[in-house]
Write a protein that holds these residues in place. Sequence first.
Motif, short mmCIF file in Angstrom:
data_model
loop_
_atom_site.label_atom_id
_atom_site.label_comp_id
_atom_site.label_asym_id
_atom_site.label_seq_id
_atom_site.Cartn_x
_atom_site.Cartn_y
_atom_site.Cartn_z
N ALA A 50 11.72 4.59 -0.39
CA ALA A 50 11.95 3.43 -1.28
C ALA A 50 12.63 2.05 -0.58
CB ALA A 50 12.48 3.80 -2.58
N PRO A 51 12.23 1.74 0.42
CA PRO A 51 12.74 0.41 1.29
C PRO A 51 12.28 -0.70 0.34
CG PRO A 51 11.19 1.37 2.56
CD PRO A 51 11.17 2.29 1.65
N ASN A 52 12.71 -1.66 0.78
CA ASN A 52 12.52 -3.18 -0.03
C ASN A 52 11.60 -3.78 0.88
OD1 ASN A 52 13.96 -2.20 -2.17
ND2 ASN A 52 15.74 -2.81 -1.14
N TYR B 70 14.70 -3.67 -13.03
CA TYR B 70 14.49 -2.50 -12.37
C TYR B 70 14.39 -1.47 -13.27
CZ TYR B 70 16.67 0.75 -8.45
OH TYR B 70 16.55 1.53 -7.75
N HIS C 246 18.31 4.26 3.15
CA HIS C 246 17.03 4.56 2.94
C HIS C 246 16.75 5.80 4.16
CE1 HIS C 246 16.61 0.25 1.83
NE2 HIS C 246 16.29 0.99 0.88
N ASP D 96 11.54 1.48 -13.71
CA ASP D 96 11.88 2.78 -13.73
C ASP D 96 11.34 3.78 -15.01
OD1 ASP D 96 12.79 3.63 -11.13
OD2 ASP D 96 14.50 2.72 -11.42
N TYR E 226 14.80 12.18 -7.98
CA TYR E 226 14.94 10.84 -7.45
C TYR E 226 16.07 10.91 -6.28
CZ TYR E 226 12.72 8.95 -11.60
OH TYR E 226 11.70 8.54 -12.52
N GLN F 31 23.71 4.49 -7.34
CA GLN F 31 22.89 4.43 -8.46
C GLN F 31 22.80 5.53 -9.67
OE1 GLN F 31 18.77 3.09 -7.58
NE2 GLN F 31 19.72 2.25 -5.60
N VAL G 195 18.20 9.30 -4.31
CA VAL G 195 18.75 7.97 -4.11
C VAL G 195 20.10 7.88 -4.01
CG1 VAL G 195 18.93 5.92 -5.59
CG2 VAL G 195 17.01 7.17 -5.69
N HIS H 244 8.54 4.46 -3.85
CA HIS H 244 8.96 3.51 -4.86
C HIS H 244 9.60 2.23 -4.27
CE1 HIS H 244 9.34 2.80 -9.39
NE2 HIS H 244 10.67 1.99 -8.99
N GLY I 61 10.28 -1.78 -3.01
CA GLY I 61 10.83 -2.72 -3.65
C GLY I 61 9.90 -3.85 -3.45
N ASP J 213 10.54 11.13 -5.50
CA ASP J 213 10.71 9.61 -5.38
C ASP J 213 11.92 9.33 -4.03
OD1 ASP J 213 12.09 6.98 -5.95
OD2 ASP J 213 11.03 6.99 -7.77
N1 ARG Z 1 14.50 0.10 -3.73
C1 ARG Z 1 15.73 0.68 -4.00
C2 ARG Z 1 16.90 0.23 -3.14
O1 ARG Z 1 16.55 -0.06 -1.96
C3 ARG Z 1 15.71 2.17 -4.29
C4 ARG Z 1 14.59 2.64 -5.38
C5 ARG Z 1 14.86 4.15 -5.87
N2 ARG Z 1 13.89 4.75 -6.76
C6 ARG Z 1 13.72 4.19 -8.01
N3 ARG Z 1 13.03 4.99 -8.64
N4 ARG Z 1 14.81 3.47 -8.64
O2 ARG Z 1 17.96 0.49 -3.51
#
Ligand code: ARG
Length: 587
Positions: free
Chosen positions: A129-131, A321, A140, A325, A343, A349, A345, A166, A168, A126
Motif C-alpha cells: 500500500a504505497p502512495n 481514509y 512500506h 477502509d 492488514y 495506525q 500496516v 490498497h 493511496g 492488505d
Molecule cells: N497508504 C497507506 C500508507 O502509506 C497505508 C494503507 C494501509 N491499508 C489500509 N487499508 N488502510 O500509510
Amino acid sequence: MALLDDVETELRAAIASAVTDTLTVPSADQFDDDPLLRRSDFADLQANFALALARRVGVPPRDLAAAVVDRLAASTTMRDLEVSGPGFVNLSLTDSALVTEVTALLGGPSPFTLTADGARDVVVIDYSAPNVAKQMHVGHLRSTIIGDVLCRVLDHLGHTVIRRNHIGDWGTPFGMLIAQLVDEGIDGDADLDIAALTDLYQRARAHFDGDADFAETARGWVVKLQAGDPTARSLWQALVRQSARYFNEVYDLLDVLLTDDDIRGESAYDDDLDDVVEELQRLGLLVEHEGALCMFLDGFTNRDGEPLPLIVRKSDGGYGYAATDLAAIRRRVREEGATRILYVVGLPQHLHLSMVFAAATAAGWLAEGQRAEHVAFGSVLGDDGKILRTRAGAPVRLIELLSSAVERADHEVAIRHEDWDDAQRAEIARAVGIGAVKFADLANDRRNDYRFDLDRMVATVGATGPYLQYARARISSILNRANDHGIDLTAAVPDGVGFETESERALALELSHIRHALLDVADNLEPHHLCRGLLDVAAAFSAFYEHSPVVKADSGIRELRIALCRATERVLTSGLELLGIRSPDEI
Ligand code: ARG
C-alpha cells in the motif's frame, strides 16, 4: 500426520482415559484447546495439562499426571515418561518414531504439507500500500515483506489467499497534482520517473500553499476528477501508471508476489462511498458532529475520556481514509467472500484500524466467522537508534537501501569467489543481499523495532539469511558429492536402524518441530517462528555433520544420515521459499 500431532493424539487419549477411569468426570474434551506440549530442557518435550485439569476434577495434579504416564507405558512413540514438578509430564520421543518422521519429511509435495487438516479460510491480505507520486518508505518495505510471507504461508496451508495492494491513489492531493501538470503543460504521455513525480509533488504542494487561486483551481480539479472529467482522468491515470511502474521495480527487486492485478487502490472504492453512508444511515449508526457524519463506537475515547468519533464523511461532504477502509471491508466480505482480513500496516495506525473494525462489526459487515486483524509492525532504526533516515534527515529511498544491500553482498561474494565473472557474481549478490534484508526483517518479532545493520545482515555467520542460504547450499553439495561416489540417495533407511550419536537425534528432533513452526506463523501471523525454526535446523545440521561422516559411513547408518541430510535440505529449501528468499547453489 506429523509426529508431534501423533504424540498429542496419543496423550489426549491417555488423559481422557485417566480422567474417565479414575474420576467421575463425564468428558475429557474440555481441555482440548489448551496447548498440550512444549519443548523441555530435561527431556524432548513436556506436557502441561495436569495442573488445570486436576483443579477442575478435584484430584492432586501429580496423581493425574501419574495415571496418564501409566497408560502410556507401552507407547511406541514416547519413552522415559516421568512426572515432574507440580504435575508436568516429561517425555522423550523414541528413535523409531523420529526416524519415521524424518522419512516422512521426504515424501509429498512439500515437507510442510504433511496433513490436510483444519478449516480453510478465504484470506484477504492488505499489504504494501504505497502512495502514488510518493517514494515508498521503510514502513512500506516491512509491510511488503511481511505481507508476502503471510500470502505464501497461508496459501501453502491450503487457504485461499487474495492479495490486495490498497495504494493511496485518491483524494485531495490529486487535484493539486493535476493542476500543477496542467499549469506546467505536462501531458499524460510524459515520461515521469519517481524522482520527477516526487519533485512534481513538492512543486504542487508549494504552489498550493502559497497561491490561493491555484488552491482554488486544484480543488476544482478534485471535483472534476470525481465527476469523471476526461482530462482529469487521463492525467490522474498517468500519475498512477507511472507510480505503479516504480512500485513494480521495487517488487521485482524484492522478489515478492504482488502484481498489477492485486492493486485495488483507494479509488477503487469511490463508487461505493455514498452507499456506505446510506447503509450506515439506515442502520442508525451515523451521528452529525461539527458538520461531519461520524460513528461513535464503544470503548474509543480521547485522552480526556470523551468519545472519539470515526469520521465517515467530512463536513465539506468529502470522504477520507476511514470511509474507504469501510467500503473495502464491506466489499471484501460481501463480494470477495473473505472470512479473514489481514492488514499488514505499521503500529501507528492501530487506533484507526481498530475503529474501522469496530465500525464494520457494528454495521454487521464483519459477522460471526469473519474476522479482521491488524498485523502491526514496528519501525526500522538507523545506527543512531532513531527511525531510519538519510544524513540530510529525509526518508530513505527504498531502491537505494536495497541497492546498498546488494552492493555489500557483492563485496562479500567477490571475496569468497575471486574466480567468478561479473554476471555470476551479480546474480548471487542480488539473491544474498535481498535475502539478507528480508530475513533480518522477518526474524524479529514483527512488533519490535530493529536496527538496519547491513554488515550483520549480509554475514554468513549468525542468525542471518545468508547463513541459511549457505547451509542449504552446503548440504546440496554434500549430497551431490555422495551421489558422485555412487551412493543411492533414495535408499530407504533399513528397519531397526537407530541414531548413533546425540547430534543425529538432535537434528531429527529439530526437524520434527518445523511444521509446527509454520502453523505458528499462520495462527499468530508471526513469520519469526519459521525463521527461528530454520535457524535451529541449520545449527543442528552443523553439529551433526561435524560428528557424523556420511559418505564413509557403513550401510545402515549411512542411509539414515543421508535421509537426515535430504530432509534438512528439503526443509531449508521450502522454508526459504516460503520466506520469499532465493536458494542459490553456491553463495
Ligand atoms: N497508504 C497507506 C500508507 O502509506 C497505508 C494503507 C494501509 N491499508 C489500509 N487499508 N488502510 O500509510
